[in-house]
Design a protein around this motif. Structure first.
Motif, short mmCIF file in Angstrom:
data_model
loop_
_atom_site.label_atom_id
_atom_site.label_comp_id
_atom_site.label_asym_id
_atom_site.label_seq_id
_atom_site.Cartn_x
_atom_site.Cartn_y
_atom_site.Cartn_z
N ASP A 130 0.89 -1.40 0.02
CA ASP A 130 0.10 0.15 -0.26
C ASP A 130 0.90 1.24 -0.17
OD1 ASP A 130 0.34 0.90 2.80
OD2 ASP A 130 -0.45 -0.96 3.30
N HIS A 131 0.23 2.48 -0.09
CA HIS A 131 0.89 3.81 -0.39
C HIS A 131 1.87 4.08 0.82
CE1 HIS A 131 -2.16 4.93 2.36
NE2 HIS A 131 -1.60 6.05 2.82
N THR A 132 1.73 3.34 2.10
CA THR A 132 2.58 3.64 3.18
C THR A 132 4.21 3.08 3.03
OG1 THR A 132 2.03 2.03 4.52
CG2 THR A 132 0.82 3.81 4.81
N LYS A 133 4.15 2.03 2.14
CA LYS A 133 5.73 1.46 2.02
C LYS A 133 6.54 2.34 1.21
CE LYS A 133 3.58 -1.82 4.51
NZ LYS A 133 3.45 -3.14 3.74
N PHE A 134 6.09 3.34 0.50
CA PHE A 134 7.09 3.98 -0.47
C PHE A 134 7.97 4.83 0.18
CE2 PHE A 134 4.03 2.55 -3.56
CZ PHE A 134 4.84 2.20 -4.63
N HIS A 135 9.07 5.09 -0.04
CA HIS A 135 9.99 5.89 0.64
C HIS A 135 10.63 5.25 2.27
CE1 HIS A 135 10.90 8.79 -2.30
NE2 HIS A 135 9.92 8.86 -2.78
#
Length: 251
Positions: A206-211
């Motif tokens: 999900d989006h929280t894993k980026f960076h």
């Protein structure tokens, strides 16, 4: 306002709030959005924060990992959408590796393909797989108490016996420099082998894993296709050329 002063204000606000929106930083520093975006980019490169959609957040501890219960309560809607999409990629007759984890667990109820075989290192997956009458193989290995994943030499040795049409992997971090990462080196070794054994590799995130960056590297970004709900084009643009991804529609 000089750059060092803006950076100081940004970091102080993050310490206070943990997550802060772009418009709050614009107001607090009396600066333009473009200036704040450049500041956040620089601070992220200096490993001071993590950019998220519409703002920034504090970095997580690199070795920290939530329990399976804690993970199962976070971003449920996003995980469900990614899991359903991923399950639709499984075709009749496929041999699959299904990684331990909450998003991969959500895939099971959406699998409709027939005559498939699944190898997993996720103890929490077993009951759901057997209820669906799916031929299931367990890797063996050491049981990780916190996440119920099978890891270590036993898991790696067990996995070496198989080849997969598709491997579905969970990770804790996706970073343009450090690639795919997870907190536990022994679990990273299992994931890395599953990546190498898969003809096609899908990373569910999900989006929280980026960076995010955690302790142990799993693979370079080019090793698999990321299935994600992240739609921030500015965020995705930074990975362009290195990362293959499919954006999952959410309702």
């Amino acid at each position: 306002m000089l750059t060092p002063e803006r950076h100081r204000i940004i970091l102080e606000l993050l310490e206070e709030k943990e997550v802060i929106k772009l418009h709050e930083l614009v107001e607090a520093t009396s600066s333009s959005e473009s200036t704040i975006r450049r500041d956040l980019s620089q601070l992220e490169k200096n490993k001071k924060l993590k950019r998220v959609h519409g703002g920034a957040s504090l970095l997580k501890q690199k070795g920290a990992e939530l329990s399976i219960h804690e993970k199962s309560t976070i971003n449920l809607h996003e995980k469900e959408a990614v899991a359903k999409y991923a399950a639709g990629l499984i075709k009749d007759g496929d041999c699959i590796f299904l990684d331990a984890g909450t998003t991969t667990f959500q895939m099971i109820k959406h699998i409709t393909a027939k005559d498939i075989k699944i190898v997993t290192n996720g103890l929490t997956h077993l009951e759901a797989l057997l209820e669906r009458n799916i031929d299931t193989f367990l890797t063996g290995g050491y049981i990780k108490r916190k996440t119920k994943a099978l890891i270590g030499r036993g898991a790696v040795d067990g996995l070496k016996n198989y080849q997969f049409d598709k491997s579905f992997i969970g990770v804790n971090g996706i970073h343009p420099i450090y690639g795919f990462t997870t907190p536990d080196p022994e679990e990273a070794a299992v994931k890395e082998l599953a990546v190498r054994l898969g003809q096609k590799v899908y990373v569910l995130a999900d989006h929280t894993k980026f960076h995010e960056v955690t302790f142990a590297k799993v693979a370079d970004l080019g090793a698999g296709t990321v299935l994600t709900n992240e739609t921030d084009q500015e965020m995705l643009e930074e990975f362009k050329g290195d990362l293959s991804f499919e954006v999952v529609p959410t309702v």
